[in-house]
Design a protein around this motif. Structure first.
Motif, PDB file in Angstrom:
ATOM      1  N   GLY A   1     -96.381-102.100   1.661  1.00  0.00           N
ATOM      2  CA  GLY A   1     -96.667-100.678   1.815  1.00  0.00           C
ATOM      3  C   GLY A   1     -97.070-100.233   3.194  1.00  0.00           C
ATOM      4  N   ARG A   2     -97.060-101.148   4.176  1.00  0.00           N
ATOM      5  CA  ARG A   2     -97.378-100.712   5.540  1.00  0.00           C
ATOM      6  C   ARG A   2     -96.279 -99.806   6.096  1.00  0.00           C
ATOM      7  NH1 ARG A   2     -99.364-106.284   6.195  1.00  0.00           N
ATOM      8  NH2 ARG A   2     -97.296-106.868   6.950  1.00  0.00           N
ATOM      9  N   LEU A   3     -95.051-100.018   5.631  1.00  0.00           N
ATOM     10  CA  LEU A   3     -93.926 -99.166   6.005  1.00  0.00           C
ATOM     11  C   LEU A   3     -93.190 -98.724   4.744  1.00  0.00           C
ATOM     12  CD1 LEU A   3     -92.411-101.151   9.042  1.00  0.00           C
ATOM     13  CD2 LEU A   3     -93.761 -99.048   9.149  1.00  0.00           C
ATOM     14  N   GLU A   4     -92.504 -97.597   4.842  1.00  0.00           N
ATOM     15  CA  GLU A   4     -91.673 -97.106   3.745  1.00  0.00           C
ATOM     16  C   GLU A   4     -90.242 -96.939   4.234  1.00  0.00           C
ATOM     17  OE1 GLU A   4     -93.171 -93.628   1.823  1.00  0.00           O
ATOM     18  OE2 GLU A   4     -95.259 -94.371   1.810  1.00  0.00           O
ATOM     19  N   ALA A   5     -89.284 -97.340   3.397  1.00  0.00           N
ATOM     20  CA  ALA A   5     -87.874 -97.182   3.746  1.00  0.00           C
ATOM     21  C   ALA A   5     -87.467 -95.718   3.610  1.00  0.00           C
ATOM     22  CB  ALA A   5     -87.010 -98.055   2.836  1.00  0.00           C
ATOM     23  N   LEU A   6     -86.625 -95.259   4.530  1.00  0.00           N
ATOM     24  CA  LEU A   6     -86.175 -93.855   4.571  1.00  0.00           C
ATOM     25  C   LEU A   6     -84.660 -93.791   4.436  1.00  0.00           C
ATOM     26  CD1 LEU A   6     -88.324 -92.788   7.656  1.00  0.00           C
ATOM     27  CD2 LEU A   6     -88.951 -92.598   5.228  1.00  0.00           C
ATOM     28  N   LEU A   7     -84.168 -92.616   4.034  1.00  0.00           N
ATOM     29  CA  LEU A   7     -82.724 -92.356   3.914  1.00  0.00           C
ATOM     30  C   LEU A   7     -82.030 -93.470   3.128  1.00  0.00           C
ATOM     31  CD1 LEU A   7     -81.782 -91.018   7.476  1.00  0.00           C
ATOM     32  CD2 LEU A   7     -82.628 -89.748   5.492  1.00  0.00           C
TER      33      LEU A   7
ATOM     34  N   TYR B   1     -97.568 -91.719   9.199  1.00  0.00           N
ATOM     35  CA  TYR B   1     -96.642 -90.887   9.963  1.00  0.00           C
ATOM     36  C   TYR B   1     -95.939 -89.883   9.056  1.00  0.00           C
ATOM     37  CZ  TYR B   1     -92.689 -89.365  12.752  1.00  0.00           C
ATOM     38  OH  TYR B   1     -91.755 -88.581  13.410  1.00  0.00           O
ATOM     39  N   LEU B   2     -95.501 -90.320   7.889  1.00  0.00           N
ATOM     40  CA  LEU B   2     -94.772 -89.440   6.975  1.00  0.00           C
ATOM     41  C   LEU B   2     -95.669 -88.342   6.426  1.00  0.00           C
ATOM     42  CD1 LEU B   2     -92.710 -92.169   5.094  1.00  0.00           C
ATOM     43  CD2 LEU B   2     -91.911 -90.626   6.895  1.00  0.00           C
ATOM     44  N   ALA B   3     -96.964 -88.641   6.228  1.00  0.00           N
ATOM     45  CA  ALA B   3     -97.895 -87.612   5.755  1.00  0.00           C
ATOM     46  C   ALA B   3     -98.084 -86.520   6.801  1.00  0.00           C
ATOM     47  CB  ALA B   3     -99.234 -88.255   5.406  1.00  0.00           C
ATOM     48  N   ARG B   4     -98.010 -86.890   8.074  1.00  0.00           N
ATOM     49  CA  ARG B   4     -98.217 -85.921   9.155  1.00  0.00           C
ATOM     50  C   ARG B   4     -96.948 -85.176   9.550  1.00  0.00           C
ATOM     51  NH1 ARG B   4     -99.197 -88.495  13.572  1.00  0.00           N
ATOM     52  NH2 ARG B   4     -99.173 -90.659  12.823  1.00  0.00           N
ATOM     53  N   HIS B   5     -95.775 -85.841   9.408  1.00  0.00           N
ATOM     54  CA  HIS B   5     -94.551 -85.255   9.948  1.00  0.00           C
ATOM     55  C   HIS B   5     -93.455 -85.023   8.913  1.00  0.00           C
ATOM     56  CE1 HIS B   5     -96.023 -85.803  14.062  1.00  0.00           C
ATOM     57  NE2 HIS B   5     -96.451 -87.000  13.677  1.00  0.00           N
TER      58      HIS B   5
ATOM     59  N   ALA C   1     -79.348 -86.366  10.567  1.00  0.00           N
ATOM     60  CA  ALA C   1     -79.506 -85.268  11.520  1.00  0.00           C
ATOM     61  C   ALA C   1     -80.971 -84.875  11.678  1.00  0.00           C
ATOM     62  CB  ALA C   1     -78.675 -84.077  11.078  1.00  0.00           C
ATOM     63  N   ASP C   2     -81.788 -85.027  10.621  1.00  0.00           N
ATOM     64  CA  ASP C   2     -83.207 -84.676  10.704  1.00  0.00           C
ATOM     65  C   ASP C   2     -83.962 -85.551  11.697  1.00  0.00           C
ATOM     66  OD1 ASP C   2     -82.738 -82.801   8.778  1.00  0.00           O
ATOM     67  OD2 ASP C   2     -83.637 -83.945   7.129  1.00  0.00           O
ATOM     68  N   LEU C   3     -83.401 -86.712  12.033  1.00  0.00           N
ATOM     69  CA  LEU C   3     -84.087 -87.605  12.967  1.00  0.00           C
ATOM     70  C   LEU C   3     -84.239 -86.985  14.349  1.00  0.00           C
ATOM     71  CD1 LEU C   3     -82.429 -91.018  12.000  1.00  0.00           C
ATOM     72  CD2 LEU C   3     -84.746 -90.248  11.459  1.00  0.00           C
ATOM     73  N   ARG C   4     -83.457 -85.981  14.656  1.00  0.00           N
ATOM     74  CA  ARG C   4     -83.564 -85.307  15.962  1.00  0.00           C
ATOM     75  C   ARG C   4     -84.902 -84.579  16.102  1.00  0.00           C
ATOM     76  NH1 ARG C   4     -78.116 -83.611  14.542  1.00  0.00           N
ATOM     77  NH2 ARG C   4     -76.574 -84.940  15.580  1.00  0.00           N
ATOM     78  N   GLN C   5     -85.538 -84.275  14.970  1.00  0.00           N
ATOM     79  CA  GLN C   5     -86.840 -83.594  15.002  1.00  0.00           C
ATOM     80  C   GLN C   5     -88.009 -84.576  14.870  1.00  0.00           C
ATOM     81  OE1 GLN C   5     -84.166 -81.837  13.145  1.00  0.00           O
ATOM     82  NE2 GLN C   5     -84.100 -80.943  15.212  1.00  0.00           N
ATOM     83  N   HIS C   6     -87.730 -85.867  14.887  1.00  0.00           N
ATOM     84  CA  HIS C   6     -88.782 -86.871  14.725  1.00  0.00           C
ATOM     85  C   HIS C   6     -88.929 -87.714  15.974  1.00  0.00           C
ATOM     86  CE1 HIS C   6     -89.874 -86.562  10.404  1.00  0.00           C
ATOM     87  NE2 HIS C   6     -88.674 -86.018  10.304  1.00  0.00           N
ATOM     88  N   ASN C   7     -90.100 -88.359  16.068  1.00  0.00           N
ATOM     89  CA  ASN C   7     -90.352 -89.279  17.174  1.00  0.00           C
ATOM     90  C   ASN C   7     -89.775 -90.644  16.792  1.00  0.00           C
ATOM     91  OD1 ASN C   7     -91.568 -89.709  19.795  1.00  0.00           O
ATOM     92  ND2 ASN C   7     -93.001 -91.077  18.756  1.00  0.00           N
ATOM     93  N   CYS C   8     -88.673 -91.014  17.433  1.00  0.00           N
ATOM     94  CA  CYS C   8     -87.983 -92.262  17.105  1.00  0.00           C
ATOM     95  C   CYS C   8     -88.335 -93.334  18.133  1.00  0.00           C
ATOM     96  CB  CYS C   8     -86.477 -92.035  17.048  1.00  0.00           C
ATOM     97  SG  CYS C   8     -85.984 -90.931  15.680  1.00  0.00           S
ATOM     98  N   LEU C   9     -88.692 -94.478  17.644  1.00  0.00           N
ATOM     99  CA  LEU C   9     -89.116 -95.603  18.494  1.00  0.00           C
ATOM    100  C   LEU C   9     -87.889 -96.404  18.876  1.00  0.00           C
ATOM    101  CD1 LEU C   9     -92.174 -96.588  16.283  1.00  0.00           C
ATOM    102  CD2 LEU C   9     -92.204 -95.193  18.374  1.00  0.00           C
ATOM    103  N   ARG C  10     -87.491 -96.265  20.127  1.00  0.00           N
ATOM    104  CA  ARG C  10     -86.210 -96.836  20.544  1.00  0.00           C
ATOM    105  C   ARG C  10     -86.394 -98.199  21.204  1.00  0.00           C
ATOM    106  NH1 ARG C  10     -84.356 -92.017  24.154  1.00  0.00           N
ATOM    107  NH2 ARG C  10     -86.604 -92.148  24.598  1.00  0.00           N
TER     108      ARG C  10
END
Length: 301
Positions: free
Chosen positions: A253-259, A172-176, A183-192
């Motif tokens: 490594g299946r997921l990466e921590a952000l922020l 996902y991070l490679a594509r987006h 604030a940048d999360l507003r431009q991402h697809n967030c899984l709610r």
């Protein structure tokens, strides 16, 4: 309604041949003992004791009733002893509720270990993200994130310092791209996530102890936290999950921590029961084992 204390005075009077002796043994006045007999005889509609100021004997009805009264008192005492014994030993049936991620991915191996240590325990596990109504559903204890809203419930800490972590898959991070601020999360697809019919679309973070809130959106929502985790692993969007739930994915490594400059929202884990008296030796032993295993799991690299 026949009172147990009245039965006890009747049996004691019959055994001692004296209502006064029964009063002394039960630490009540003769008048109280006499009133107990009058109540019992009134409930039965029969005379049980033929008594005068000098003598006391059982009537035929009293002789017939005496063994029944003994049996009732014996059963009550046996029940009291059984409850007392149950509160001293680790064993019996225990119904446990756990959230989906934790129940499917972590607790199974720890429950195996718990039952190996305590083979007299029989477990029933309910796995769901729906909050169990512990007063209506057959659940003895529940594992829950965050403190319960109901102040009458007892919450025993399992992982008090656990927090949420923002994460996404490398694909996902490679594509987006990576968000650089909340604030940048507003431009991402967030899984709610939906809990108790409430959509959690406001995500909270902390920077230098100051709260930072952001309203997020996305094309997927779910009331099952495990499915949200799987969507994130499969590159469908960014998830904001309990660190306990995604730690294995972060490590391999299946997921990466952000922020990581921001602190995630607190998500303490508790073992919850309805009353202090429900914290039996079995519950205490389960809490001790789970607390130790969770602490070790969070530390292991």
């Amino acid at each position: 309604m026949i009172r147990l204390e009245d039965l006890a005075i009747f049996v004691c009077a019959a055994d001692n041949g004296s209502l006064s002796a029964a009063a002394r043994q039960h630490d009540v006045t003769p008048a109280v003992a006499s009133a107990a007999m009058k109540r019992l005889e009134g409930e039965l509609g029969a005379r049980l004791l033929a008594r005068s100021t000098r003598s006391l004997r059982l009537t035929p009805d009293g002789e017939r009733y005496l063994q029944h009264a003994r049996n009732v008192l014996a059963e009550v005492n046996a029940g009291r002893d059984a409850v007392a014994h149950g509160r001293r030993v680790i064993g019996g049936n225990l119904s446990l509720s756990a959230p989906s991620d934790f129940g499917r991915n972590l607790i199974g191996q720890w429950l195996d270990e718990f039952q190996a240590q305590h083979p007299a325990v029989s477990l029933q596990l309910h796995v769901s993200d729906r909050v169990a109504d512990m007063y209506r559903q057959p659940v003895d204890v529940a594992i829950r994130y965050s403190a319960p809203d109901d102040s009458s419930l007892v919450a025993l800490p399992l992982a008090p310092d656990n927090r949420r972590v923002l994460c996404a898959s490398p694909d996902y991070l490679a594509r987006h791209g990576r968000p650089r601020s909340p604030a940048d999360l507003r431009q991402h697809n967030c899984l709610r996530y939906v809990l108790s019919d409430t959509l959690h679309s406001q995500w909270n973070f902390f920077k230098d102890d100051e709260p930072v809130q952001v309203q997020v959106s996305g094309d997927r929502t779910c009331d099952d936290g495990e499915l949200v985790r799987r969507w994130a692993v499969n590159g469908r969007g960014i998830a904001y999950k309990s660190r306990l739930d995604v730690l294995a994915d972060l490590r391999n490594g299946r997921l990466e921590a952000l922020l990581e400059d921001y602190e995630g929202e607190p998500s303490p884990l508790h073992l919850v029961c309805t009353h202090r008296m429900c914290v039996s030796p079995t519950v205490r032993a389960l809490r001790e084992l789970l607390g130790e295993r969770i602490a070790r799991y969070l530390k292991d690299r």
